[in-house]
Design a protein around this motif. Structure first.
Motif, PDB file in Angstrom:
ATOM      1  N   LEU A  23       0.829  -1.244  -0.317  1.00  0.00           N
ATOM      2  CA  LEU A  23       0.031  -0.085  -0.045  1.00  0.00           C
ATOM      3  C   LEU A  23       0.842   1.137  -0.015  1.00  0.00           C
ATOM      4  CD1 LEU A  23      -2.715  -1.282   2.648  1.00  0.00           C
ATOM      5  CD2 LEU A  23      -3.103  -0.564   0.357  1.00  0.00           C
ATOM      6  N   ARG A  24       2.178   1.286   0.674  1.00  0.00           N
ATOM      7  CA  ARG A  24       2.760   2.474   0.815  1.00  0.00           C
ATOM      8  C   ARG A  24       3.517   2.414  -0.523  1.00  0.00           C
ATOM      9  NH1 ARG A  24       2.517   6.110   4.789  1.00  0.00           N
ATOM     10  NH2 ARG A  24       4.607   6.877   5.601  1.00  0.00           N
ATOM     11  N   ALA A  26       2.641   1.779  -3.461  1.00  0.00           N
ATOM     12  CA  ALA A  26       1.662   2.053  -4.577  1.00  0.00           C
ATOM     13  C   ALA A  26       1.375   3.597  -4.279  1.00  0.00           C
ATOM     14  CB  ALA A  26       0.398   1.217  -4.215  1.00  0.00           C
ATOM     15  N   GLU A  27       1.141   4.102  -3.131  1.00  0.00           N
ATOM     16  CA  GLU A  27       0.965   5.478  -3.009  1.00  0.00           C
ATOM     17  C   GLU A  27       2.177   6.272  -3.738  1.00  0.00           C
ATOM     18  OE1 GLU A  27       0.700   5.981   1.264  1.00  0.00           O
ATOM     19  OE2 GLU A  27      -1.211   4.961   1.447  1.00  0.00           O
ATOM     20  N   GLY A  28       3.213   5.664  -3.238  1.00  0.00           N
ATOM     21  CA  GLY A  28       4.452   6.389  -4.035  1.00  0.00           C
ATOM     22  C   GLY A  28       4.589   6.307  -5.623  1.00  0.00           C
ATOM     23  N   ARG A 156      -8.249  -3.677   1.109  1.00  0.00           N
ATOM     24  CA  ARG A 156      -7.483  -2.566   0.887  1.00  0.00           C
ATOM     25  C   ARG A 156      -6.698  -2.528  -0.416  1.00  0.00           C
ATOM     26  NH1 ARG A 156      -5.359   0.389   5.280  1.00  0.00           N
ATOM     27  NH2 ARG A 156      -4.423   1.924   3.550  1.00  0.00           N
ATOM     28  N   ALA A 160      -7.198  -0.048  -3.778  1.00  0.00           N
ATOM     29  CA  ALA A 160      -5.759   0.606  -4.169  1.00  0.00           C
ATOM     30  C   ALA A 160      -5.519   0.151  -5.658  1.00  0.00           C
ATOM     31  CB  ALA A 160      -4.670   0.536  -3.351  1.00  0.00           C
ATOM     32  N   GLN A 340       4.857   0.471   6.647  1.00  0.00           N
ATOM     33  CA  GLN A 340       4.951   1.612   6.053  1.00  0.00           C
ATOM     34  C   GLN A 340       6.499   2.315   5.932  1.00  0.00           C
ATOM     35  OE1 GLN A 340       2.445   4.454   8.040  1.00  0.00           O
ATOM     36  NE2 GLN A 340       0.532   3.630   7.377  1.00  0.00           N
ATOM     37  N   ASP A 344       8.478   3.275   2.696  1.00  0.00           N
ATOM     38  CA  ASP A 344       9.570   4.586   2.591  1.00  0.00           C
ATOM     39  C   ASP A 344      10.827   4.026   1.734  1.00  0.00           C
ATOM     40  OD1 ASP A 344       7.140   6.151   2.956  1.00  0.00           O
ATOM     41  OD2 ASP A 344       7.628   6.224   5.135  1.00  0.00           O
TER      42      ASP A 344
END
Length: 367
Positions: A23-24, A26-28, A156, A160, A340, A344
């Motif tokens: 999820l992290r 993919a957010e990036g 989730r 996403a 998370q 990062d």
């Protein structure tokens, strides 16, 4: 000619940590796929007792546990989160000294832990034994329903737009200009790979010629029939050999790290009656009325660890663009947050808190 799908990263292991990392990243902006040899969240993430207690976390991991606990609270009803508060008990002078020493250090590390009188303890939990020498309390302690882990993260990932495959065992990892994963559902190409498969990390890393010093504990959990309310808080013991909570439906979940039998390579572990009996005896000593309750089921789950019992979280030694995440004691609580941080790190950002170099010297004391 069969098309081989290509992703920025393939994450092997669909538990809390693997899914949180997906999820992290993919957010990036990364394209990710999560692969699990079984169903998502059905390994250690789905079979543990669901305890979210700051009182049983190691001092060095407390900042991670505090942030992980906050993320569980944000998930709320979707994961069956309940903040009940929790008591940790000592039954003799030696245990009381141990409790005082350990909980003081954890309070200094940021956990809102306080020591309580016997009168306050009995007013809050009247069914506890009268033979309590000392007790600590943390209002943040509680639990979630670990059996909802897979359902939650599946939703989730789907929301996403992150690809995932269940029943997808990775049998080979080729490494040349990226990674070519051979799986039981076909081949997958990825520029990067994250190994996040818990107790199965060692054989996976061996596919990349890396020897990780991973061992597996076979933790046992038991559950009783539905009974009248005996406790409203999470109950633990100074030794860490008991965690106990009563769910809203009246069942009592009992754990504490007592060991079953088996290895991850042989499939699911099996319950060892010689370990279950003292676990239940300790629970009954803490709450005598449990003597009237029947245990309906006991089961096991594998918990991975390395010699210093701190996480593996960072670059896989000697393999560019490969990463590893796992072996976190208290991984259920910490998992969403350390995932998370891992995301990062993979994105090239500075993580909020330090990771744990998988290439470190495990013979050194890192306390």
């Amino acid at each position: 000619m069969t098309h081989t799908p290509t992703y920025d990263i393939a994450i092997i292991g669909g538990g809390i940590m693997g899914c949180a990392t997906a999820l992290r990243v993919a957010e990036g902006g990364m394209s990710a796929i999560v692969l699990d040899k079984d169903d998502l969240g059905q390994g250690a993430s789905g079979v543990n007792a669901g305890t979210l207690s700051l009182q049983i976390k190691r001092v060095k991991l407390m900042p991670y546990a505090l942030r992980g606990h906050h993320l569980w609270e944000q998930m709320g009803d979707a994961v069956g989160f309940a903040k009940t508060g929790g008591y940790t008990l000592a039954f003799n002078a030696r245990e009381a000294e141990m409790l005082q020493e350990r909980q003081t250090l954890k309070a200094q590390a940021g956990a809102p832990i306080e020591f309580v009188s016997n009168n306050a303890l009995r007013a809050a939990e009247p069914h506890l034994t009268q033979k309590v020498e000392a007790a600590s309390f943390c209002p943040e302690d509680g639990y979630a329903n670990s059996s909802l882990t897979g359902q939650y993260y599946r939703g989730r990932l789907r929301d996403a737009g992150i690809a995932y495959r269940e029943g997808c065992k990775v049998t080979d990892i080729g490494h040349s200009a990226g990674f070519l994963l051979t799986t039981t559902t076909g081949q997958i190409r990825a520029s990067r790979v994250l190994l996040a498969a818990g107790a199965w990390l060692k054989p996976l890393a061996a596919l990349l010629d890396v020897d990780l010093p991973v061992n597996a504990r076979v933790n046992t959990v038991s559950v009783t029939e539905r009974i009248p309310t005996l406790m409203g808080s999470v109950i633990g013991h100074a030794t860490g050999l008991l965690t106990m909570k009563q769910k809203a439906n009246g069942t009592v979940l009992i754990g504490g790290g007592w060991q079953g039998l088996g290895t991850p390579q042989d499939g699911r572990g099996t319950v060892n009656a010689d370990a279950v009996k003292p676990n239940l005896a300790l629970a009954q000593y803490a709450v005598p009325a449990l003597a009237k309750a029947r245990v309906t089921r006991s089961w096991t789950g594998f918990e991975a660890n390395v010699p210093d019992f701190y996480p593996l979280a960072g670059a896989l030694p000697g393999v560019p663009d490969a990463y590893v995440l796992g072996c976190v004691r208290g991984g259920y609580t910490i998992g969403p947050y350390i995932g998370q941080l891992m995301g990062d790190f993979i994105l090239g950002r500075d993580p909020e808190l330090p990771l744990f170099d998988p290439g470190r010297d495990f013979t050194k004391d890192t306390t």
